[in-house]
Scaffold this motif. Structure first.
Motif, short mmCIF file in Angstrom:
data_model
loop_
_atom_site.label_atom_id
_atom_site.label_comp_id
_atom_site.label_asym_id
_atom_site.label_seq_id
_atom_site.Cartn_x
_atom_site.Cartn_y
_atom_site.Cartn_z
N UNK A 33 0.84 -1.19 -0.02
CA UNK A 33 -0.07 0.06 0.09
C UNK A 33 0.80 1.00 0.08
N UNK A 91 1.62 -5.64 3.50
CA UNK A 91 0.86 -6.80 4.43
C UNK A 91 1.52 -7.98 4.25
N UNK A 97 -1.86 -11.86 8.03
CA UNK A 97 -2.10 -11.02 6.99
C UNK A 97 -3.16 -9.76 7.47
N UNK A 98 -3.29 -9.72 8.80
CA UNK A 98 -4.09 -8.39 9.29
C UNK A 98 -2.89 -7.45 9.43
N UNK A 99 -1.69 -7.57 9.54
CA UNK A 99 -0.76 -6.57 9.82
C UNK A 99 -0.18 -5.92 8.60
N UNK A 100 -0.07 -4.74 8.78
CA UNK A 100 0.79 -3.70 7.82
C UNK A 100 1.87 -3.55 8.46
N UNK A 102 4.89 -0.80 8.23
CA UNK A 102 4.93 0.44 7.63
C UNK A 102 6.49 0.99 7.68
N UNK B 33 -7.75 -0.88 14.89
CA UNK B 33 -6.46 -0.77 15.39
C UNK B 33 -5.83 0.37 15.76
N UNK B 35 -2.36 2.61 16.24
CA UNK B 35 -0.89 2.73 15.82
C UNK B 35 -0.35 3.97 16.60
N UNK B 43 4.82 3.92 11.40
CA UNK B 43 3.76 3.54 12.20
C UNK B 43 3.71 2.04 12.91
N UNK B 45 2.02 -0.93 15.44
CA UNK B 45 1.02 -1.36 16.01
C UNK B 45 0.98 -1.69 17.29
N UNK B 97 -10.52 -8.21 9.49
CA UNK B 97 -9.15 -8.32 9.71
C UNK B 97 -8.17 -8.86 8.84
N UNK B 98 -8.79 -9.18 7.63
CA UNK B 98 -7.89 -9.77 6.54
C UNK B 98 -7.19 -8.77 5.63
N UNK B 99 -7.44 -7.58 6.13
CA UNK B 99 -6.46 -6.31 5.72
C UNK B 99 -6.66 -5.65 4.48
#
Lengths: 112, 113
Positions: A33, A91, A97-100, A102, B33, B35, B43, B45, B97-99
């Protein structure tokens, strides 16, 4: 480990073209992204790449090469309002898979 | 208009004090979420929630706590155990939650007095 690298700062001239690079090393990959963030404001979504190649959306384009762990954001016909930070985010794999993840962001200054 | 609302915009914490940051969304998103953003860093989490009454720690959860009693709300408490709380805090949500892409709130700047 997981790592995303972007240049810290870039400067460009109004009306020109600028390319912001992002390289990544992550455990698994489920998409990349790009977000734009003006100082003190919320990041806003710009683009999403999951397959190799170029995605074009108006003045903004984003490119992805999964084999090279590389992406870039291309901004054409720069405007003063494009001065902002640009965040690259990846991702991760199936287990996360939920975590981005950055990058630190690239601060772009557009000069007249 | 649908969106995510964070409040307050600016918050000051005294030594030993707990403070709570509010995050409300009317997008009907399941996942939310928190951050933390520090100057020159990406960022990071803190906590995330996939569904009501469930949440998991992120990468930097120590010194923070959350609750998810309603789908629309995901407040973050910065406890006195967080020794370096000064940062810009961003709340976000996604459909699941699959983003899918994240939608962000406008942020809360927390400073220590």
């Amino acid at each position: 480990g997981q790592n995303i690298d972007q240049p810290t700062e870039m400067t460009a001239t109004e009306g020109a073209i600028v390319q912001i690079n992002c390289t990544y090393q992550t455990s698994g990959f489920n998409g990349l992204f790009w977000y734009q963030q003006h100082a003190g404001e919320a990041p806003t979504f710009l683009s999403y790449n999951v397959l190799d190649g170029l995605e074009e959306k108006g003045r903004f384009s984003s490119f992805l090469s999964r084999s090279k762990g590389y992406s870039y954001l291309l901004l054409k016909e720069l405007q003063m309002k494009d001065s902002a930070s640009y965040l690259c985010a990846v991702r991760g794999g199936v287990d996360s898979s939920y975590k981005l993840i950055f990058g630190s962001g690239t601060r772009l200054l557009v000069r007249p | 208009d649908g969106g995510i609302t964070q409040s307050p915009k600016y918050l000051f914490r005294k030594e030993g004090q707990n403070v709570t940051l509010s995050c409300e969304q009317n997008l009907n998103h399941d996942a939310m979420y928190w951050y933390r953003q520090d100057p020159g860093q990406g960022l990071r989490l803190i906590y995330y929630s996939q569904i009501v009454n469930d949440f998991q720690k992120g990468d930097i959860a120590e010194g923070y706590s959350v609750s998810r009693e309603k789908k629309e709300s995901f407040p973050l408490t910065v406890t006195s155990a967080q020794k370096n709380p000064t940062a810009f805090y961003l709340c976000a949500s996604s459909i699941t939650q699959k983003g899918e892409k994240l939608f962000f709130g406008s942020g809360t700047q927390l400073s220590v007095l």
